[in-house]
Design a protein around this motif. Structure first.
Motif, short mmCIF file in Angstrom:
data_model
loop_
_atom_site.label_atom_id
_atom_site.label_comp_id
_atom_site.label_asym_id
_atom_site.label_seq_id
_atom_site.Cartn_x
_atom_site.Cartn_y
_atom_site.Cartn_z
N LYS A 369 0.82 -1.21 0.00
CA LYS A 369 0.00 0.00 0.00
C LYS A 369 0.86 1.26 0.00
O LYS A 369 0.57 2.22 -0.73
CB LYS A 369 -0.94 -0.01 1.20
N ASP A 370 1.90 1.27 0.81
CA ASP A 370 2.79 2.44 0.87
C ASP A 370 3.48 2.68 -0.47
O ASP A 370 3.64 3.82 -0.91
CB ASP A 370 3.84 2.28 1.97
N LYS A 373 0.95 4.19 -2.88
CA LYS A 373 0.69 5.60 -2.56
C LYS A 373 1.78 6.51 -3.13
O LYS A 373 1.51 7.61 -3.60
CB LYS A 373 0.60 5.79 -1.04
N LYS A 379 -3.86 9.91 -3.55
CA LYS A 379 -3.63 8.99 -2.42
C LYS A 379 -4.95 8.36 -1.93
O LYS A 379 -4.94 7.33 -1.27
CB LYS A 379 -2.96 9.72 -1.26
N ILE A 382 -6.07 4.50 -2.43
CA ILE A 382 -5.65 3.37 -1.59
C ILE A 382 -6.41 3.38 -0.26
O ILE A 382 -6.57 4.43 0.37
CB ILE A 382 -4.14 3.43 -1.31
N ASP A 384 -6.66 2.88 3.58
CA ASP A 384 -5.71 2.90 4.70
C ASP A 384 -5.89 1.69 5.59
O ASP A 384 -6.97 1.14 5.70
CB ASP A 384 -5.91 4.18 5.52
#
Length: 384
Positions: A369-370, A373, A379, A382, A384
């Motif tokens: 995920k990071d 992003k 952003k 995605i 969190d």
């Protein structure tokens, strides 16, 4: 004539879409990864390129035909070019078309390993046969050993990430372990029936598995462990074949854990004292969860079956603390007894020793995920 009927049957099942696909910053290659994508990307934030004949976009098909190109890969290229994504991602890293599609395309291609790799019905054999080096931007893989091996066929940046499915299941602390040994079924009769081997070889192939399990069941009874088989198949026809294989072939009694959509496989294995099997991806996921796991292979002498053995990519010897390749049932049971008697600190040391051959764990897939992003302008795409 039979081929015509097969074509018409497929043709009838296809869903036809007449509107062009939407412009999106993310394109998912293969709808089979849609459930995973929906846990990473917000709904409606990505477009899907269907690759299993379940859907056909007529608009893109017409573009392909007008250009005089009739190959499937040309349809994929036109679909990709129309959507114009920044990122193309797949959770099916076993499809060569994904790697072919990257050629001469500037989109950022990301492959996420979902199953354990080998040279049997696998992308590695396809890469080997093609004899060319492919290029993708990033590959998220299970472990160090497979990363190093994939470099023979791919130019890519690699990240150790573990199993994207397993990573969505939390590790619970202080779980009470049942006095149970679970055999993780890798039942695949239909695949092995296609092999050009004699009937005797087929019978011998299955007989050794049943002999091992019958001996293991007796071992469990003697040592007061419950023995269970974790079934593989969900399809009704295959479920019946699998269950019949074990019920007709095993002379000893056992507990059978059927597969269904609501079965929490990871929770079941987390509660077992030991899980064993031959080559299922779940075995390697189970290592990553800190669970006692043993991989054995009594029948994988011939290529490509031998590439399914534990530690193949690291050229490990025939046996070690958590695996055995050989023919001795007595030695196999000795190894099982040893793993049952390790204290917790010994087991943790063994896990550390072989982590390059098992599987990483990253709860919530935060590494993936990071990375996404950082490579997406929006952003909010995605979760969190």
């Amino acid at each position: 004539m039979s081929n015509i009927f097969k074509f018409l049957k497929v043709f009838k099942k296809i869903k036809y879409i007449f509107f062009p696909p939407k412009k999106k910053s993310v394109l998912l290659f293969d709808n089979d990864g849609n459930k995973l994508a929906l846990r990473i990307f917000n709904k409606n934030s990505f477009e899907i390129l269907y690759t299993r004949k379940e859907s056909l976009n007529i608009f893109i098909l017409l573009i392909t035909l007008i250009k005089g190109k009739f190959r499937t890969i040309e349809y994929y290229k036109n679909y990709l070019n129309y959507v114009s994504p920044k990122i193309v991602i797949t959770f099916n890293d076993n499809n060569l078309d994904f790697y072919e599609l990257k050629k001469k395309n500037s989109a950022h291609f990301i492959s996420v390993q979902r199953g354990y790799r080998s040279y049997h019905n696998d992308i590695l054999q396809t890469f080997k046969d093609k004899r060319e080096i492919y290029n993708i931007d990033h590959y998220f893989v299970f472990n160090e050993a497979i990363k190093n091996y994939l470099k023979n066929y791919l130019n890519s940046n690699f990240t150790l990430h573990g199993s994207v499915i397993n990573n969505f299941h939390p590790l619970k602390k202080n779980i009470k372990k049942n006095k149970e040994i679970i055999y993780i079924s890798s039942h695949a009769i239909q695949i092995f029936n296609k092999l050009k081997i004699s009937q005797k070889e087929k019978l011998d192939f299955y007989k050794i598995e049943l002999d091992v399990l019958n001996n293991l069941i007796r071992f469990c009874e003697k040592n007061n462990y419950r023995f269970s088989i974790l079934a593989k198949h969900r399809n009704e026809k295959n479920k019946k074949l699998e269950r019949n294989f074990f019920e007709s072939g095993l002379s000893e009694s056992f507990n059978y854990i059927e597969n269904h959509h609501n079965r929490n496989t990871y929770e079941i294995l987390d509660s077992a004292f030991l899980s064993i099997g031959t080559h299922s991806t779940i075995l390697y996921e189970n290592f990553s969860r800190g669970n006692r796991t043993f991989v054995f292979n009594f029948r994988h002498e011939k290529y490509p079956f031998n590439t399914k053995t534990f530690g193949y990519f690291s050229k490990l010897p025939a046996h070690g603390e958590v695996w055995y390749v050989g023919k001795s049932i007595d030695f196999f049971l000795k190894k099982i007894n040893e793993i049952l008697n390790y204290d917790q600190s010994q087991w943790e040391g063994i896990l550390k020793k072989y982590e390059s051959d098992t599987c990483q764990f990253n709860y919530g897939n935060t590494i993936l995920k990071d990375y996404l992003k950082k490579n997406l302008m929006n952003k909010d795409t995605i979760i969190d």
